[in-house]
Design a protein around this motif. Structure first.
Motif, mmCIF file in Angstrom:
data_model
loop_
_atom_site.group_PDB
_atom_site.id
_atom_site.type_symbol
_atom_site.label_atom_id
_atom_site.label_comp_id
_atom_site.label_asym_id
_atom_site.label_seq_id
_atom_site.Cartn_x
_atom_site.Cartn_y
_atom_site.Cartn_z
ATOM 1 N N GLY A 155 0.817 -1.214 0.000
ATOM 2 C CA GLY A 155 0.000 0.000 0.000
ATOM 3 C C GLY A 155 0.847 1.258 0.000
ATOM 4 O O GLY A 155 0.572 2.215 -0.743
ATOM 5 N N ASP A 156 1.893 1.277 0.841
ATOM 6 C CA ASP A 156 2.789 2.437 0.871
ATOM 7 C C ASP A 156 3.503 2.607 -0.465
ATOM 8 O O ASP A 156 3.727 3.734 -0.933
ATOM 9 C CB ASP A 156 3.824 2.272 1.982
ATOM 10 C CG ASP A 156 3.202 2.377 3.373
ATOM 11 O OD1 ASP A 156 2.073 2.892 3.468
ATOM 12 O OD2 ASP A 156 3.831 1.930 4.342
ATOM 13 N N LEU A 157 3.871 1.481 -1.087
ATOM 14 C CA LEU A 157 4.527 1.545 -2.397
ATOM 15 C C LEU A 157 3.595 2.172 -3.431
ATOM 16 O O LEU A 157 4.004 3.047 -4.210
ATOM 17 C CB LEU A 157 4.938 0.139 -2.832
ATOM 18 C CG LEU A 157 5.568 0.007 -4.223
ATOM 19 C CD1 LEU A 157 6.880 0.768 -4.294
ATOM 20 C CD2 LEU A 157 5.787 -1.460 -4.578
ATOM 21 N N LEU A 158 2.343 1.749 -3.440
ATOM 22 C CA LEU A 158 1.382 2.296 -4.401
ATOM 23 C C LEU A 158 1.110 3.771 -4.127
ATOM 24 O O LEU A 158 0.866 4.548 -5.063
ATOM 25 C CB LEU A 158 0.088 1.488 -4.370
ATOM 26 C CG LEU A 158 0.145 0.134 -5.080
ATOM 27 C CD1 LEU A 158 -1.077 -0.703 -4.754
ATOM 28 C CD2 LEU A 158 0.270 0.318 -6.588
ATOM 29 N N ASP A 159 1.128 4.171 -2.865
ATOM 30 C CA ASP A 159 0.970 5.592 -2.545
ATOM 31 C C ASP A 159 2.070 6.421 -3.196
ATOM 32 O O ASP A 159 1.823 7.496 -3.766
ATOM 33 C CB ASP A 159 0.998 5.804 -1.030
ATOM 34 C CG ASP A 159 -0.283 5.365 -0.340
ATOM 35 O OD1 ASP A 159 -1.311 5.233 -1.035
ATOM 36 O OD2 ASP A 159 -0.253 5.159 0.888
ATOM 37 N N LEU A 160 3.311 5.912 -3.120
ATOM 38 C CA LEU A 160 4.428 6.624 -3.729
ATOM 39 C C LEU A 160 4.295 6.688 -5.245
ATOM 40 O O LEU A 160 4.505 7.737 -5.862
ATOM 41 C CB LEU A 160 5.748 5.939 -3.359
ATOM 42 C CG LEU A 160 6.240 6.118 -1.925
ATOM 43 C CD1 LEU A 160 7.443 5.229 -1.662
ATOM 44 C CD2 LEU A 160 6.595 7.580 -1.661
#
Length: 439
Positions: A155-160
């Protein structure tokens, strides 16, 4: 507006295909614990927090390989993916640590001037794991530790990633302009057709596959109607050894299909329908665009009074999922039937934009149900309460029913055929959505 593109790049066996499958929500890419399994660009639409994008899996890049080797061809494909992508997701292996190939690829990415998100994979427990800090040396910003296999930190990766995606405000409205994408495998005559339609040599024509590298937009006017003609790089798949390294489903061609109102899928009459033709037709259908099957080089075929019908029947059998697309037999070289190309484009564009009155639609649905009652299961029977058309380009219908789970695909296909019989929609894919009443 076409979807932004996110390309996953990295060395072999760092987990790109596993991450691709995780982000795309399925098992589209082949995954094996062997370096170099993925050798082709693979595409999948994805979405995060309402932002749609196209995700691309690439083969592992090896800087030691020669240009004419399999891995050298993979490297060229990765170069293409980098040049076309809006955002690069650079994946490295946290277990293996920083390698010389990582550094070389990092240098290439810095030179590309594209936004890069650096992800360190195979970090299943990173609270006390300091191994990913060495990847700061790549000079690509803060690395984010992830586990593609376990879904950790995805999820954090997709946010970036989504933070770098261009905002999709849509293209300027041009309701009176019909956009025509000319697509197909290399050397089927796309550029020759474009030049013939325009009446001048606007695009370089060669018998060498792959002459056209870019999607080229050319506006023109016919009568009072304005058009934009989009010539594209050929989408190809080579056989034998090279098959595993090249499937030229070129991103510019996919974007051209998405931007078009009507796509002309050129087929080579001397070759018939190939596997790659089938894939391109699938792209057009999935994008919801009008489609015309243009069989070129018809002048090279020995024929009698039955040849055309027999050829068309074979095409229909092999491309049955776009049976709604009209066919046109031409020769871009001799000019045979070229005058009918734009006429057929006008017709399909009109069919794409056709709206059906709600009361008329429901009369047709009622009659269709009487002729062929909906399916049932365990004493329960599907009831179609009413329907409405909610969109055009492509025509989209919503059917409100009592029990959506009873709608079998075969009955939905029956209703699609009924709609086509009554309302036309030739050349246009139909979308049918089934909802429970009140949804």
């Amino acid at each position: 507006m076409s979807k932004p593109i996110v390309a996953i790049v990295g060395r072999p066996n760092v987990g790109k295909s596993t991450l691709f499958n995780r982000l795309a929500g399925g098992r589209t890419a082949i995954v094996e614990d062997i370096p170099g399994v993925t050798r082709d660009r693979i595409y999948r639409d994805a979405e995060w927090l309402g932002q749609a994008f196209t995700l691309i899996d690439t083969g592992g890049i090896d800087f030691t390989s020669k240009d004419d080797s399999i891995l050298g061809q993979v490297r060229k494909q990765v170069h293409t993916a980098i040049s076309e992508a809006d955002v690069i997701l650079f994946l490295v292996d946290g277990r293996a640590g920083l390698t010389a190939d990582d550094q070389d690829l990092g240098e290439m990415l810095r030179k590309s001037k594209k936004p890069v998100v650096l992800a360190v994979n195979k970090i299943e427990e990173y609270r006390n794991n300091q191994s990913f800090y060495e990847f700061y040396d790549l000079g690509l910003g803060e690395p984010i530790p992830v586990s593609a296999a376990n879904g950790m930190n995805i999820g954090d990766l997709l946010d970036l990633v989504s933070g770098y995606l261009p905002k999709q405000n849509g293209e300027e409205a041009e309701p009176d302009v019909i956009k025509i994408a000319v697509v197909g495998r290399p050397n089927v005559g796309k550029s020759s057709l474009v030049n013939a339609i325009l009446g001048e040599d606007r695009v370089i024509v060669s018998d060498i596959p792959g002459t056209t590298r870019d999607a080229i937009d050319t506006p023109f006017v016919r009568g009072a109607q304005r058009y934009v003609l989009i010539d594209t790089a050929g989408m190809r798949k080579r056989g034998n050894v090279e098959e595993s390294t090249e499937r030229y489903s070129v991103m510019r061609s996919l974007r051209a299909i998405e931007r078009s109102d009507v796509s002309l899928l050129l087929l080579d009459a001397t070759c018939g329908v190939t596997e790659q033709d089938t894939k391109i037709a699938g792209y057009i259908r999935e994008a919801g665009k009008g489609c015309i099957l243009v069989i070129n080089k018809w002048d090279l075929i020995e024929k009698d009074d039955k040849t055309m019908n027999q050829f068309e029947q074979r095409v229909r059998e092999q491309l049955s999922f776009i049976a709604y697309a009209p066919t046109l037999f031409i020769s871009a070289l001799t000019g045979q039937r070229l005058g009918k190309v734009v006429e057929l484009v006008d017709f399909v564009a009109e069919q794409q934009a056709r709206r059906v009155n709600t009361s008329v639609l429901n009369e047709v649905i009622t009659e269709a149900v009487q002729v062929n009652p909906p399916p049932g299961d365990k004493g329960k029977r599907l009831k179609i309460l009413y329907g409405a058309q909610v969109a055009v380009k492509p025509p989209h219908f919503v059917l409100f029913v009592n029990l959506p789970e009873l709608m079998h695909f075969s009955y939905q296909r029956y209703l699609e055929n009924v709609f086509r019989k009554n309302f036309g929609f030739e050349g246009a894919p139909l979308r049918i959505t089934v909802k429970r009443r009140g949804e």
